[in-house]
Write a protein that holds these residues in place. Structure first.
Motif, PDB file in Angstrom:
ATOM      1  N   GLU A 248      -7.258  -5.597   1.660  1.00 15.15           N
ATOM      2  CA  GLU A 248      -5.843  -6.062   0.906  1.00 15.15           C
ATOM      3  C   GLU A 248      -5.883  -5.258  -0.569  1.00 15.15           C
ATOM      4  O   GLU A 248      -4.968  -4.966  -1.070  1.00 15.15           O
ATOM      5  N   ALA A 249      -7.154  -5.452  -1.229  1.00 16.61           N
ATOM      6  CA  ALA A 249      -7.016  -4.459  -2.324  1.00 16.61           C
ATOM      7  C   ALA A 249      -6.795  -3.266  -2.639  1.00 16.61           C
ATOM      8  O   ALA A 249      -6.184  -2.626  -3.165  1.00 16.61           O
ATOM      9  N   VAL A 250      -7.173  -2.701  -1.308  1.00 14.42           N
ATOM     10  CA  VAL A 250      -6.890  -1.022  -1.160  1.00 14.42           C
ATOM     11  C   VAL A 250      -5.297  -0.994  -0.915  1.00 14.42           C
ATOM     12  O   VAL A 250      -4.780  -0.056  -1.843  1.00 14.42           O
ATOM     13  N   ALA A 251      -4.771  -1.617  -0.309  1.00 13.74           N
ATOM     14  CA  ALA A 251      -3.214  -1.855   0.021  1.00 13.74           C
ATOM     15  C   ALA A 251      -2.665  -1.997  -1.443  1.00 13.74           C
ATOM     16  O   ALA A 251      -1.456  -1.293  -1.726  1.00 13.74           O
ATOM     17  N   ALA A 252      -3.085  -2.839  -2.073  1.00  9.89           N
ATOM     18  CA  ALA A 252      -2.681  -3.234  -3.542  1.00  9.89           C
ATOM     19  C   ALA A 252      -2.550  -1.944  -4.302  1.00  9.89           C
ATOM     20  O   ALA A 252      -1.808  -1.782  -5.145  1.00  9.89           O
ATOM     21  N   TRP A 253      -3.738  -1.460  -4.278  1.00 10.54           N
ATOM     22  CA  TRP A 253      -4.136  -0.256  -5.196  1.00 10.54           C
ATOM     23  C   TRP A 253      -3.203   0.815  -4.797  1.00 10.54           C
ATOM     24  O   TRP A 253      -2.636   1.386  -5.690  1.00 10.54           O
ATOM     25  N   ARG A 254      -3.127   1.244  -3.594  1.00  8.43           N
ATOM     26  CA  ARG A 254      -2.027   2.314  -3.349  1.00  8.43           C
ATOM     27  C   ARG A 254      -0.671   2.058  -3.497  1.00  8.43           C
ATOM     28  O   ARG A 254      -0.047   2.693  -4.109  1.00  8.43           O
ATOM     29  N   ALA A 255      -0.198   0.903  -3.561  1.00  7.89           N
ATOM     30  CA  ALA A 255       1.054   0.468  -3.772  1.00  7.89           C
ATOM     31  C   ALA A 255       1.449   0.617  -5.344  1.00  7.89           C
ATOM     32  O   ALA A 255       2.371   1.243  -5.776  1.00  7.89           O
ATOM     33  N   ALA A 256       0.524   0.128  -5.934  1.00  2.00           N
ATOM     34  CA  ALA A 256       0.300   0.462  -7.582  1.00  2.00           C
ATOM     35  C   ALA A 256       0.307   1.740  -8.147  1.00  2.00           C
ATOM     36  O   ALA A 256       1.239   2.255  -8.787  1.00  2.00           O
ATOM     37  N   GLY A 257      -0.321   2.512  -7.400  1.00  2.00           N
ATOM     38  CA  GLY A 257      -0.459   3.931  -7.598  1.00  2.00           C
ATOM     39  C   GLY A 257       0.977   4.794  -7.425  1.00  2.00           C
ATOM     40  O   GLY A 257       1.617   5.398  -8.301  1.00  2.00           O
TER      41      GLY A 257
ATOM     42  N   ALA B 241      -0.952  -2.135 -14.368  1.00  3.01           N
ATOM     43  CA  ALA B 241      -1.439  -3.387 -14.211  1.00  3.01           C
ATOM     44  C   ALA B 241      -1.432  -3.931 -13.000  1.00  3.01           C
ATOM     45  O   ALA B 241      -2.556  -4.728 -12.738  1.00  3.01           O
ATOM     46  N   ALA B 242      -0.904  -3.462 -12.002  1.00  2.61           N
ATOM     47  CA  ALA B 242      -0.990  -4.195 -10.822  1.00  2.61           C
ATOM     48  C   ALA B 242      -2.367  -3.096 -10.216  1.00  2.61           C
ATOM     49  O   ALA B 242      -2.940  -3.934  -9.311  1.00  2.61           O
ATOM     50  N   ALA B 243      -2.561  -2.074 -10.427  1.00  2.00           N
ATOM     51  CA  ALA B 243      -3.754  -1.237  -9.907  1.00  2.00           C
ATOM     52  C   ALA B 243      -5.134  -2.102 -10.573  1.00  2.00           C
ATOM     53  O   ALA B 243      -6.146  -2.300  -9.840  1.00  2.00           O
ATOM     54  N   VAL B 244      -4.712  -2.817 -11.942  1.00  2.92           N
ATOM     55  CA  VAL B 244      -6.218  -3.026 -12.416  1.00  2.92           C
ATOM     56  C   VAL B 244      -6.300  -4.347 -11.524  1.00  2.92           C
ATOM     57  O   VAL B 244      -7.463  -4.982 -11.631  1.00  2.92           O
ATOM     58  N   ALA B 245      -5.377  -4.830 -11.221  1.00  5.78           N
ATOM     59  CA  ALA B 245      -5.461  -6.257 -10.596  1.00  5.78           C
ATOM     60  C   ALA B 245      -6.265  -6.283  -9.345  1.00  5.78           C
ATOM     61  O   ALA B 245      -7.106  -7.145  -8.731  1.00  5.78           O
TER      62      ALA B 245
END
Length: 162
Positions: free
Chosen positions: A4-13, A19-23
């Motif tokens: 889930e964190a990887v999906a959030a990292w990708r979307a933030a990038g 800020a979303a990447a840092v989360a």
């Protein structure tokens, strides 16, 4: 394992949202620079600073591939710095809680990496309270970029397979 964190990292990038990447990062995250072995970015605040500068410099980030084995994930994306195409591989290592604990970056081709140096270096130096260094970095990185770019455009094509 849940990524889930990887999906959030990708979307933030792709959204260029630091800020979303840092989360998606653990509090003790470590980012290993693609430019130098002289330092790493340790902790969320230092990584946040780098991400703010990098995501402002790199346009059109599009993740293309993801490969995972256990707690290690490899991501690949393409982007652009001005007119220079950039391709980056990211090795992410996840903590027990699923957040990203370690990021190792690899950038190609060389002119993209040197262009990145000219964009990131001055702003990172300014944010670290080094205004003199912020004026010097564009000169030194600019010379390196000029050599890399000239080699890429003029000399390497002559060595290409026929």
């Amino acid at each position: 394992m849940d990524h889930e964190a990887v999906a959030a990292w990708r979307a933030a990038g792709e959204a260029r949202d630091a800020a979303a990447a840092v989360a998606a990062l653990s509090s003790d995250v470590r980012l290993i620079s693609p430019i130098t072995e002289q330092f790493t970015f340790d902790g969320r605040e230092r990584v946040r600073t780098l991400l703010e500068v990098a995501l402002a410099a790199i346009d059109e980030i599009t993740y293309t591939d993801q490969v995972a084995e256990g707690r290690t994930v490899a991501l690949f994306y393409s982007g652009r710095i001005g007119t220079t195409r950039l391709y980056e591989a990211q090795r992410l290592r996840l903590a027990d809680d699923g957040l990203i604990r370690e990021i190792t970056l690899f950038v190609r081709p060389l002119p993209a990496l040197t262009r990145l140096m000219t964009r990131l270096g001055p702003e990172l130096a300014r944010r670290n309270g080094r205004p003199g260094l912020a004026r010097l970095v564009p000169l030194t990185a600019g010379m390196l970029h000029s050599m890399a770019d000239t080699g890429e455009k003029r000399f390497m094509p002559k060595a290409a397979p026929r």
